[in-house]
Design an enzyme around this catalytic site. Structure first.
Site: not given
Ligand code: AMP
Length: 219
Positions: A17, A93, A130, A162, A173
């Site tokens: 994404k 989400r 990654r 990470r 996740r």
């Molecule tokens: P991502 O890089 O989009 O996978 O986001 C990394 C982390 O940020 C996620 O695993 C969540 O802990 C938090 N996060 C990002 N976007 C959201 C969202 N829309 N709602 C809740 N937590 C979020």
């Protein structure tokens, strides 16, 4: 699609994404809003919501809606989003976030939701391999490492795994995606806004298909 564009990109973690949204945003001249990137940036600068979110993120849990909604609402109110439009990456989400988004964008709402579909086995492999630059965020993998000693080819900072790409957090996740986020696919489909794009092809092939879908909504 009448401007400003208002697009949501759904898809599992590791579906691509982030890179596809960057490319789409550059192609259309719109704003790329990644809630994950915003939270990581907030954490780096030591801002209060970054610190609040840190523990959830490390464990692969969702950050509470209350925190996320405040950040996203403020960002959507900014002039660039209003004038050029945006593509949202990693938001919504949860159903509560999707409903809040509808409210933020009343009366027109979101115009298009792209579901970037990549099988679980493929994202699992991608997430575990990654590696990410701590300076500029550039993504690498154990198969495509930086040229010198895990220092970023672009900015020279350390390239690391990470914490939320470690096995336990990845499992959590992906579980939360299936349980909490994937019902949004059906929810958006019911409002006739959903287009599914197969995401496990070459980057350029997927990017072209995304542009084609966006163009179809324009005409
Ligand atoms: P991502 O890089 O989009 O996978 O986001 C990394 C982390 O940020 C996620 O695993 C969540 O802990 C938090 N996060 C990002 N976007 C959201 C969202 N829309 N709602 C809740 N937590 C979020």
């Amino acid at each position: 699609m009448k401007k400003p564009y208002r697009i949501v990109m759904l898809g599992r973690q590791g579906a691509g994404k982030g890179t596809q949204c960057s490319k789409l945003a550059a192609t259309l001249g719109i704003v790329h809003i990644s809630t994950g990137d915003m939270l990581r940036a907030a954490l780096k600068t030591g801002s209060s919501y970054g610190l609040l979110a840190a523990d959830y993120m490390e464990r692969g849990e969702l950050v509470p809606d209350m925190i996320i909604l405040g950040i996203v609402h403020e960002r959507l109110e900014a002039n660039d989003c209003k004038v050029y439009g945006f593509v949202l990456d990693g938001f919504p989400r949860t159903l509560a976030q999707a409903q809040a988004l509808d409210k933020f964008l009343e009366p027109e709402g979101i115009k298009l939701v792209i579901n970037l579909d990549v099988p679980k086995e493929v994202v699992l492999e991608r997430l575990s391999s990654r590696r990410v630059c701590t300076g500029c965020g550039r993504t690498y993998s154990i198969l495509k490492a930086p040229m010198v000693d895990w220092s970023c080819d672009d900015c020279g900072e350390a390239v690391i795994q990470r914490n939320d790409d470690k096995p336990e957090a990845i499992a959590r996740r992906l579980f939360l995606y299936d349980e909490v986020t994937s019902p949004l696919i059906e929810w958006f489909d019911q409002s006739g806004k959903l287009a599914t794009v197969k995401g496990d092809e070459d980057f350029e092939v997927v990017a072209r298909e995304i542009t084609r879908v966006v163009d179809m909504v324009v005409t």
